[in-house]
Design an enzyme around this catalytic site. Structure first.
Site, PDB file in Angstrom:
ATOM      1  N   ASP A  74      65.337 -54.124  -5.642  1.00  7.22           N
ATOM      2  CA  ASP A  74      66.809 -54.119  -5.564  1.00  7.22           C
ATOM      3  C   ASP A  74      67.373 -55.329  -6.310  1.00  7.22           C
ATOM      4  OD1 ASP A  74      66.331 -56.168  -3.681  1.00  7.22           O
ATOM      5  OD2 ASP A  74      66.249 -54.675  -2.081  1.00  7.22           O
ATOM      6  N   ASP A  76      70.334 -58.281  -6.467  1.00 10.26           N
ATOM      7  CA  ASP A  76      71.430 -59.038  -5.865  1.00 10.26           C
ATOM      8  C   ASP A  76      72.211 -59.699  -6.990  1.00 10.26           C
ATOM      9  OD1 ASP A  76      70.589 -58.350  -3.332  1.00 10.26           O
ATOM     10  OD2 ASP A  76      69.266 -60.083  -3.160  1.00 10.26           O
ATOM     11  N   ASP A 150      66.031 -70.702  -0.951  1.00  8.45           N
ATOM     12  CA  ASP A 150      64.819 -71.222  -0.314  1.00  8.45           C
ATOM     13  C   ASP A 150      63.783 -71.816  -1.274  1.00  8.45           C
ATOM     14  OD1 ASP A 150      64.398 -68.652  -1.228  1.00  8.45           O
ATOM     15  OD2 ASP A 150      63.692 -67.819   0.675  1.00  8.45           O
TER      16      ASP A 150
HETATM   17  P1  ATP Z   1      62.303 -59.347  -1.877  1.00  7.11           P
HETATM   18  O1  ATP Z   1      61.993 -58.919  -3.258  1.00  7.11           O
HETATM   19  O2  ATP Z   1      61.135 -59.288  -1.002  1.00  7.11           O
HETATM   20  O3  ATP Z   1      63.544 -58.743  -1.312  1.00  7.11           O
HETATM   21  P2  ATP Z   1      63.969 -61.658  -2.135  1.00  7.11           P
HETATM   22  O4  ATP Z   1      63.683 -63.020  -2.708  1.00  7.11           O
HETATM   23  O5  ATP Z   1      64.977 -60.835  -2.845  1.00  7.11           O
HETATM   24  O6  ATP Z   1      62.593 -60.929  -1.996  1.00  7.11           O
HETATM   25  P3  ATP Z   1      65.702 -61.509   0.138  1.00  7.11           P
HETATM   26  O7  ATP Z   1      65.385 -61.644   1.568  1.00  7.11           O
HETATM   27  O8  ATP Z   1      66.218 -60.203  -0.362  1.00  7.11           O
HETATM   28  O9  ATP Z   1      64.382 -61.893  -0.644  1.00  7.11           O
HETATM   29  O10 ATP Z   1      66.714 -62.669  -0.234  1.00  7.11           O
HETATM   30  C1  ATP Z   1      67.430 -62.716  -1.447  1.00  7.11           C
HETATM   31  C2  ATP Z   1      67.599 -64.155  -1.922  1.00  7.11           C
HETATM   32  O11 ATP Z   1      68.404 -64.902  -0.982  1.00  7.11           O
HETATM   33  C3  ATP Z   1      66.317 -64.957  -2.025  1.00  7.11           C
HETATM   34  O12 ATP Z   1      65.689 -64.757  -3.286  1.00  7.11           O
HETATM   35  C4  ATP Z   1      66.776 -66.382  -1.824  1.00  7.11           C
HETATM   36  O13 ATP Z   1      67.304 -66.907  -3.012  1.00  7.11           O
HETATM   37  C5  ATP Z   1      67.928 -66.222  -0.824  1.00  7.11           C
HETATM   38  N1  ATP Z   1      67.479 -66.376   0.589  1.00  7.11           N
HETATM   39  C6  ATP Z   1      67.110 -65.406   1.428  1.00  7.11           C
HETATM   40  N2  ATP Z   1      66.796 -65.872   2.639  1.00  7.11           N
HETATM   41  C7  ATP Z   1      66.982 -67.209   2.583  1.00  7.11           C
HETATM   42  C8  ATP Z   1      66.833 -68.282   3.526  1.00  7.11           C
HETATM   43  N3  ATP Z   1      66.418 -68.057   4.767  1.00  7.11           N
HETATM   44  N4  ATP Z   1      67.125 -69.535   3.107  1.00  7.11           N
HETATM   45  C9  ATP Z   1      67.543 -69.775   1.837  1.00  7.11           C
HETATM   46  N5  ATP Z   1      67.686 -68.794   0.918  1.00  7.11           N
HETATM   47  C10 ATP Z   1      67.420 -67.541   1.265  1.00  7.11           C
HETATM   48 MG    MG Z   2      65.786 -58.924  -2.122  1.00 11.76          MG
END
Ligand code: ATP
Ligand code: MG
Length: 476
Positions: A74, A76, A150
């Site tokens: 997905d 963002d 993060d």
């Molecule tokens: P995935 O591909 O597994 O969805 P993702 O990195 O996109 O991994 P998400 O949980 O969708 O993970 O989060 C989107 C973004 O938001 C992360 O890449 C990070 O930049 C930020 N983020 C998410 N959770 C946190 C957190 N607890 N603290 C700080 N930043 C966060």
């Molecule tokens: Mg994600």
């Protein structure tokens, strides 16, 4: 030496000299992203925002995956437009969230999350007594937005219009070195939000990255802070972990980091028992292979598997204290669900699915009269049957019962009648009843199966393929 060379080639500054307010900017030749991996809708959203005069970037996990050459699941989007301003630009856009509002932009089934740049956590943001930030909802600059993310690899911005990547924290270097590094002071970041420790585990296992030593060091000591996080959030993160396609690796990493204690009570105990370990391993292997094959996975099935050996233990205890088989199973299920609901905030629907799967199990032992036909009509038969096969494959019950049900399920009416007749015929060594014997499953008849001479599904040493249950049931 090599690091220096990489820095030189990439034009990035050394860690000490890096200014978190000025990003390193990389063009297509520097980052090598294949634009075909980008979704049209992500480009639609960023270009619409940009045409209206705002800044807009693909951000977070999607940029990380693009840099790794993986198609993101997905996208963002981060922008300097406020949620109201974003909403006005799209036909199907919904502002969600009470405290920090984000916008969901829909194109058919495709959903994109558009977030306004967030400010860094202010020193006087409200916190709980352990230092966890409770509310922190200010808008900010892109540099601030990057700083509050993060990991370095999750804090990059990609602009599809000019194909530039903006990297504030050395994410590119870390991607190339396969290093997972938290942004800022690790202890402080885990204190603000302990869920980040679970995210360390998930990304390290999923991406096969090494946890940078300073990032990993405080986790063992700080792990208990997860207990103070609202259960629903822990559950969401656990589900992401279990559905990452690397559930088994994640669970092993959780144990290694000492994070599994508070999450699924008694999971550590289950994993210590050979049968429990085998059952959970088979269930997670099968989940992982389903995810890799692009199939759905039902959370109910997953949690029913993780907690089955706890149910078995309690079921045995209730029966030993004089309860009948079925009521004893329900009591055991109640106990386990109650204790887990507190910790994990299992949603009601998932709890119902788990109970259905568990309570179907003794019914598989009734293979006479109309009972098998009735069970076949059960709405959740497929999930229950797949669960039964897991129990056989793990050695908890005799594989014969699984084979019988496979033949019954796949057979025509004549075959089914024959199977029922064969099951009704008296057998040497007495009737069924191999369920619910807890850890010490005793086979009532037949020689002990060796992996050697068994073909087909459910072999004791069954690999993910022949032991893999196909649990379509309940996947919505
Ligand atoms: P995935 O591909 O597994 O969805 P993702 O990195 O996109 O991994 P998400 O949980 O969708 O993970 O989060 C989107 C973004 O938001 C992360 O890449 C990070 O930049 C930020 N983020 C998410 N959770 C946190 C957190 N607890 N603290 C700080 N930043 C966060
Ligand atoms: Mg994600």
């Amino acid at each position: 030496m090599i690091k220096k060379l990489i820095r030189k080639i990439l034009g990035t500054k050394s860690k000490a000299a890096r200014d978190p307010n000025t990003p390193v900017v990389l063009g297509p030749e520097g980052h090598g992203i294949d634009p075909r991996l980008l979704s049209n809708n992500a480009v639609r959203v960023t270009s619409t925002l940009q045409e209206a005069g705002y800044e807009a970037f693909v951000v977070g996990g999607a940029v990380r995956d693009l840099l790794l050459g993986v198609k993101p699941k997905d996208f963002d989007i981060a922008t300097n437009a406020t949620p109201e301003q974003v909403k006005r630009l799209f036909r199907r856009a919904f502002i969600i969230g009470k405290r920090f509002q984000i916008v969901h932009v829909m194109f058919g089934q495709d959903l994109l999350e558009v977030t306004t740049f967030r400010g860094t956590t202010s020193a006087n943001a409200p916190k709980d007594e352990h230092g966890r930030v409770l509310r922190d909802n200010t808008f900010g600059s892109q540099a601030e937005d990057a700083e509050r993310r993060d990991f370095t690899i999750n804090a990059m911005y990609y602009n599809p219009a000019n194909q530039q990547v903006l990297d504030y924290h050395g994410g590119i270097e870390d991607i190339r070195a396969k290093t997972l590094r938290i942004i800022g002071v690790p202890e402080a970041r885990y204190r603000e939000d302990p869920v980040r420790m679970l995210r360390v585990v998930r990304f390290a296992a999923k991406l096969k990255f090494t946890i940078e030593p300073e990032t990993g060091a405080p986790i063992k000591v700080m792990a208990p802070l997860i207990n103070n996080v609202p259960a629903a959030r822990v559950f969401d993160e656990m589900l992401k972990l279990l559905m990452s396609g690397h559930a088994l690796a994640c669970l092993q990493q959780l144990r290694k980091e000492g994070l599994h204690h508070g999450l699924l009570p008694l999971l550590d105990v289950v994993l210590e028992q050979p049968l429990g370990f085998k059952f959970v391993t088979l269930a997670l292997e099968s989940t992982d292979s389903r995810i890799h094959a692009g199939k759905t996975v039902s959370p109910g099935f997953l949690f029913a598997s993780l907690l089955w050996h706890q149910v078995l233990e309690k079921w045995t205890a209730y029966r030993a204290s004089g309860e009948q088989t079925i009521p004893a199973l329900h009591l055991a299920a109640d106990d386990v669900l109650d204790s887990q609901t507190e910790k994990l905030a299992l949603q009601r629907k998932i709890g119902t699915d788990m109970r259905d799967i568990w309570s179907m199990q003794p019914r598989f032992e009734r293979r006479t009269g109309k009972a098998p036909h009735k069970l076949l009509e059960h709405l959740r038969f497929r999930a229950g049957y797949d669960f039964l096969l897991l129990r056989c494959a793990s050695g908890e019950i005799d594989a014969e019962i699984g084979d019988w049900w496979t033949a019954f399920y796949e057979g025509d009416e004549i075959t089914r009648e024959e199977l029922i007749a064969s099951a009704s015929a008296p057998r040497e060594g007495g009737g069924g009843g191999s369920t619910g014997t807890g850890g010490a499953a005793k086979r009532k008849r037949g020689p002990r199966r060796g992996g050697r001479n068994r073909g087909g599904r459910g072999g004791e040493d069954g690999n993910a393929d022949n032991a893999a249950p196909v649990h379509d049931g309940g996947a919505e």
